[in-house]
Design a protein around this motif. Sequence first.
Motif, PDB file in Angstrom:
ATOM      1  N   GLY A 283       0.843  -1.058  -0.205  1.00  0.00           N
ATOM      2  CA  GLY A 283      -0.171   0.136  -0.148  1.00  0.00           C
ATOM      3  C   GLY A 283       0.564   1.186   0.152  1.00  0.00           C
ATOM      4  N   CYS A 284       2.073   1.145   0.555  1.00  0.00           N
ATOM      5  CA  CYS A 284       2.884   2.309   1.160  1.00  0.00           C
ATOM      6  C   CYS A 284       3.647   2.375   0.102  1.00  0.00           C
ATOM      7  N   TYR A 285       4.107   1.256  -1.128  1.00  0.00           N
ATOM      8  CA  TYR A 285       4.719   1.851  -2.230  1.00  0.00           C
ATOM      9  C   TYR A 285       3.426   2.426  -3.118  1.00  0.00           C
ATOM     10  N   ALA A 286       2.077   1.138  -3.465  1.00  0.00           N
ATOM     11  CA  ALA A 286       1.574   2.088  -4.404  1.00  0.00           C
ATOM     12  C   ALA A 286       1.193   2.834  -4.335  1.00  0.00           C
ATOM     13  N   LEU A 287       0.767   3.771  -3.331  1.00  0.00           N
ATOM     14  CA  LEU A 287       0.607   5.287  -2.879  1.00  0.00           C
ATOM     15  C   LEU A 287       1.885   6.313  -3.473  1.00  0.00           C
ATOM     16  N   THR A 288       2.582   6.319  -2.897  1.00  0.00           N
ATOM     17  CA  THR A 288       3.943   6.827  -3.580  1.00  0.00           C
ATOM     18  C   THR A 288       3.909   6.723  -5.146  1.00  0.00           C
ATOM     19  N   GLU A 289       4.209   4.970  -5.939  1.00  0.00           N
ATOM     20  CA  GLU A 289       4.075   5.536  -7.509  1.00  0.00           C
ATOM     21  C   GLU A 289       2.830   6.481  -8.517  1.00  0.00           C
ATOM     22  N   TYR A 290       1.588   6.159  -7.513  1.00  0.00           N
ATOM     23  CA  TYR A 290       0.903   6.487  -7.068  1.00  0.00           C
ATOM     24  C   TYR A 290       0.876   8.685  -7.723  1.00  0.00           C
ATOM     25  N   VAL A 292       3.388   9.874  -7.543  1.00  0.00           N
ATOM     26  CA  VAL A 292       5.549  10.757  -8.164  1.00  0.00           C
ATOM     27  C   VAL A 292       4.020  10.695  -9.275  1.00  0.00           C
ATOM     28  N   LYS A 293       4.112   9.171 -10.223  1.00  0.00           N
ATOM     29  CA  LYS A 293       3.265   9.411 -11.356  1.00  0.00           C
ATOM     30  C   LYS A 293       2.505  10.206 -12.024  1.00  0.00           C
ATOM     31  N   CYS A 294       1.516  10.630 -10.919  1.00  0.00           N
ATOM     32  CA  CYS A 294       0.594  11.994 -10.999  1.00  0.00           C
ATOM     33  C   CYS A 294       1.881  13.358 -11.320  1.00  0.00           C
ATOM     34  N   LEU A 295       2.755  13.083 -10.838  1.00  0.00           N
ATOM     35  CA  LEU A 295       3.006  14.480 -11.073  1.00  0.00           C
ATOM     36  C   LEU A 295       4.047  14.376 -12.262  1.00  0.00           C
ATOM     37  N   VAL A 296       5.064  13.588 -11.862  1.00  0.00           N
ATOM     38  CA  VAL A 296       6.120  13.481 -12.994  1.00  0.00           C
ATOM     39  C   VAL A 296       6.089  12.167 -13.615  1.00  0.00           C
ATOM     40  N   PRO A 297       5.040  12.127 -14.536  1.00  0.00           N
ATOM     41  CA  PRO A 297       4.934  11.206 -15.193  1.00  0.00           C
ATOM     42  C   PRO A 297       5.644  10.378 -16.202  1.00  0.00           C
ATOM     43  N   VAL A 298       7.134   9.634 -15.124  1.00  0.00           N
ATOM     44  CA  VAL A 298       7.548   8.955 -16.484  1.00  0.00           C
ATOM     45  C   VAL A 298       7.907   7.354 -16.001  1.00  0.00           C
ATOM     46  N   LYS A 299       8.098   6.339 -17.010  1.00  0.00           N
ATOM     47  CA  LYS A 299       7.871   4.728 -17.104  1.00  0.00           C
ATOM     48  C   LYS A 299       6.979   4.783 -16.594  1.00  0.00           C
ATOM     49  N   ILE A 366       0.118  -4.355  -8.643  1.00  0.00           N
ATOM     50  CA  ILE A 366       0.169  -4.068  -7.454  1.00  0.00           C
ATOM     51  C   ILE A 366       0.057  -2.642  -8.291  1.00  0.00           C
ATOM     52  N   VAL A 367       0.114  -1.950  -8.984  1.00  0.00           N
ATOM     53  CA  VAL A 367      -0.602  -0.196  -9.238  1.00  0.00           C
ATOM     54  C   VAL A 367      -1.083  -0.467 -10.631  1.00  0.00           C
ATOM     55  N   ALA A 368      -1.707   0.597 -10.971  1.00  0.00           N
ATOM     56  CA  ALA A 368      -2.357   0.558 -12.198  1.00  0.00           C
ATOM     57  C   ALA A 368      -3.367   1.759 -12.352  1.00  0.00           C
ATOM     58  N   ASP A 369      -2.721   2.065 -13.942  1.00  0.00           N
ATOM     59  CA  ASP A 369      -3.078   3.689 -14.199  1.00  0.00           C
ATOM     60  C   ASP A 369      -4.431   3.836 -14.240  1.00  0.00           C
ATOM     61  N   ARG A 370      -5.102   3.387 -14.256  1.00  0.00           N
ATOM     62  CA  ARG A 370      -6.379   3.768 -14.397  1.00  0.00           C
ATOM     63  C   ARG A 370      -7.308   3.787 -12.813  1.00  0.00           C
ATOM     64  N   TYR A 371      -6.785   2.719 -11.938  1.00  0.00           N
ATOM     65  CA  TYR A 371      -7.208   3.117 -10.397  1.00  0.00           C
ATOM     66  C   TYR A 371      -7.069   4.908 -10.169  1.00  0.00           C
ATOM     67  N   ALA A 372      -6.173   5.132 -10.685  1.00  0.00           N
ATOM     68  CA  ALA A 372      -5.944   6.669 -10.122  1.00  0.00           C
ATOM     69  C   ALA A 372      -6.788   8.130 -10.988  1.00  0.00           C
ATOM     70  N   TYR A 373      -7.620   6.997 -11.809  1.00  0.00           N
ATOM     71  CA  TYR A 373      -8.148   8.714 -12.918  1.00  0.00           C
ATOM     72  C   TYR A 373      -8.699   9.732 -12.117  1.00  0.00           C
TER      73      TYR A 373
END
Length: 457
Positions: A283-290, A292-299, A366-373
């Motif tokens: 959960g902590c990893y996913a929250l961090t990834e979501y 970061v990817k919202c702020l600076v989407p890379v990879k 563990i993470v999916a782009d669509r879940y952060a819509y």
Amino acid sequence: MSTITQVFSQDERKPALLSFVSIRNPFFVVISLALVSLLVYQSVFTHQFQIKWDDQWVVFNNYTEDGLAWSNLRDIFTESYKGQYAPLNQLSYTLLYVAAGNNYNPVWFHTFSFIIHTGNIILAFYFVKNLLTHSNSVQPASIYTISYCTAFIMAVHPFVVESVAWMAASKILIYSFFYLLALNSYFKYLQTKNIWWLMVVLTLFILSFGGKEQAVTLPACLLLIDYMANRSFKSTRLWVEKIPFIVLTLIFGYITMLGQKVFGVGVLTVGRSYPFYQNVIFGCYALTEYTVKCLVPVKLNFVYLFPNVVGTPVPLRFWMYPAVIVIALVTLRDMFKNRWVVFTVAFFIIHLAVVLHIIPMSRFSIVADRYAYIASIAVFFLISYYLDKAIRCVKHRNPVIGLFVLYITYLGAYTFERAKLWRDSDVLKKEFFNKLDQQALENEQKLKVQPNNQIRK
């Protein structure tokens, strides 16, 4: 640069020629956001179905092909399908199939997704506008700047591409459409205190759940809006009006878990699962990834696999993510004195809560782009909030606008290219495996372990 400066200008003495080019003009807002969305997603109208990436069963099925017969409509609304209960999403496929002459015409389906996504962008603009207006803490001129920039970022951000370009992810678009309508209708209720508006919100809540189970977060979001609208939580009326929503949330949650149980997955089934402490790490990893990817989407990727299988240890590097969350909270604690920062963090977490693995779900990613819509709107809002503050400093106005233009240009270019990768299954699979090979090579170099080639099998 000059055009953007004119759009953000708060000078009321604008020439008549520029009166339309204003974020205060609703026609300009709708048309400009729609055109920007069309610009970055123009490739989706030529896309095929992802027949090797879930479209072959999510879209292509008996519910779709049996049309509008009463027996089929009954089945759509009373049956879960492979662990999923999303009747409105399935109904949209059925209607599109019938409208296309009982044919799986991808143009009809992808055009529908584009239209719903564009509608969501516009609804996001009005949601932020209503939120800022009811808070009574932001200058009128700033309301329009922040609202428009939030929606504009959403229109060009690559993190939402998956939901738009992948037909099997249309559940996200449909649930979000009714969800944002519900939020905007709730502001009407706050303004008028008319019980009928609350009934509208309740109806839209039901429709949103008919798109996807993530809609169960709505009651928590309504309470967050109450907080930002300065409503007293000691008010009996505030809590009484939430009772139907809370009851429905419990019912919806049970329906979701029951549907998953029928398919042999989810929390109601007995099977091997990750221990709770690993779920917290995930959960902590996913929250961090979501974030970061919202702020600076890379990879950005198409699948973000779990780092370990059930019954094996979590890689050591993942243990740092709970610490990252704690350090971030401590370091940024002064920012939480700002109510809008509190709103952003709360809104973001609320709309990711059901996919952060604290509650075990039947997911292999563990993470999916669509879940952060929906959740991503909060991050886009905070960017826009601080952008507005910066452009009101005469000294920094032009450099800040210039940096913002570069930022959205990067986002738009990334979205344009990423949307093309969803053209068909062959293109998608090739790109997916290329990224897996690249990731395996990076892991080998950083961790000095052999790449896991079994993933591809």
